[in-house]
Design a protein around this motif. Structure first.
Motif, PDB file in Angstrom:
ATOM      1  N   LEU A  92       0.826  -1.200   0.000  1.00 24.01           N
ATOM      2  CA  LEU A  92       0.000   0.000   0.000  1.00 24.01           C
ATOM      3  C   LEU A  92       0.864   1.256   0.000  1.00 24.01           C
ATOM      4  O   LEU A  92       0.655   2.161  -0.804  1.00 24.01           O
ATOM      5  N   VAL A  93       1.846   1.286   0.876  1.00 18.72           N
ATOM      6  CA  VAL A  93       2.714   2.471   0.955  1.00 18.72           C
ATOM      7  C   VAL A  93       3.501   2.642  -0.342  1.00 18.72           C
ATOM      8  O   VAL A  93       3.698   3.765  -0.813  1.00 18.72           O
ATOM      9  N   ALA A  94       3.934   1.542  -0.957  1.00 17.44           N
ATOM     10  CA  ALA A  94       4.656   1.631  -2.225  1.00 17.44           C
ATOM     11  C   ALA A  94       3.779   2.251  -3.312  1.00 17.44           C
ATOM     12  O   ALA A  94       4.242   3.089  -4.094  1.00 17.44           O
ATOM     13  N   LYS A  95       2.505   1.869  -3.359  1.00 14.15           N
ATOM     14  CA  LYS A  95       1.583   2.451  -4.346  1.00 14.15           C
ATOM     15  C   LYS A  95       1.396   3.943  -4.104  1.00 14.15           C
ATOM     16  O   LYS A  95       1.372   4.735  -5.052  1.00 14.15           O
ATOM     17  N   ARG A  99       3.101   9.873  -5.723  1.00 13.31           N
ATOM     18  CA  ARG A  99       3.297  11.212  -5.147  1.00 13.31           C
ATOM     19  C   ARG A  99       4.246  12.064  -5.977  1.00 13.31           C
ATOM     20  O   ARG A  99       5.072  11.554  -6.726  1.00 13.31           O
ATOM     21  N   ASN A 100       4.117  13.365  -5.811  1.00 10.94           N
ATOM     22  CA  ASN A 100       5.011  14.322  -6.432  1.00 10.94           C
ATOM     23  C   ASN A 100       6.171  14.543  -5.462  1.00 10.94           C
ATOM     24  O   ASN A 100       6.009  15.176  -4.427  1.00 10.94           O
ATOM     25  N   GLU A 109       2.379  12.553   2.524  1.00  8.06           N
ATOM     26  CA  GLU A 109       1.540  11.893   1.522  1.00  8.06           C
ATOM     27  C   GLU A 109       0.688  10.793   2.156  1.00  8.06           C
ATOM     28  O   GLU A 109      -0.477  10.619   1.808  1.00  8.06           O
ATOM     29  N   LEU A 110       1.256  10.051   3.091  1.00  8.41           N
ATOM     30  CA  LEU A 110       0.503   8.996   3.767  1.00  8.41           C
ATOM     31  C   LEU A 110      -0.632   9.578   4.605  1.00  8.41           C
ATOM     32  O   LEU A 110      -1.754   9.060   4.590  1.00  8.41           O
ATOM     33  N   ARG A 111      -0.351  10.662   5.310  1.00  8.91           N
ATOM     34  CA  ARG A 111      -1.409  11.306   6.101  1.00  8.91           C
ATOM     35  C   ARG A 111      -2.531  11.805   5.196  1.00  8.91           C
ATOM     36  O   ARG A 111      -3.719  11.626   5.491  1.00  8.91           O
TER      37      ARG A 111
END
Length: 70
Positions: A41-44, A49-50, A59-61
């Motif tokens: 999930l985090v890799a996707k 992300r920019n 970005e995760l938040r």
């Protein structure tokens, strides 16, 4: 609550990200719902992300806050 450093493997590379427990737990729940690992999930999220705009933790938040939760 202060962020805690979490270890991840993104595309075969070890990295870490500092996140508050509430965001980390929600990311784990989302990964479980999607039937993928937290690393996947985090890799996707990381891939989309920019890199000039924001860091991975931000970005995760934002992802957690944007997601449509049932």
């Amino acid at each position: 609550m202060r962020p805690q450093k979490r270890s991840l493997i993104l595309n075969g590379h070890h990295t870490s990200v500092s996140l508050e427990d509430l965001f980390w737990e929600e990311l784990k729940n989302i990964a479980k719902e999607k039937e993928i690992s937290i690393n996947q999930l985090v890799a996707k999220i990381d891939e989309s992300r920019n890199f000039e705009k924001s860091g991975l933790a931000t970005e995760l938040r934002e992802f957690v806050l944007r997601i449509d939760n049932p």
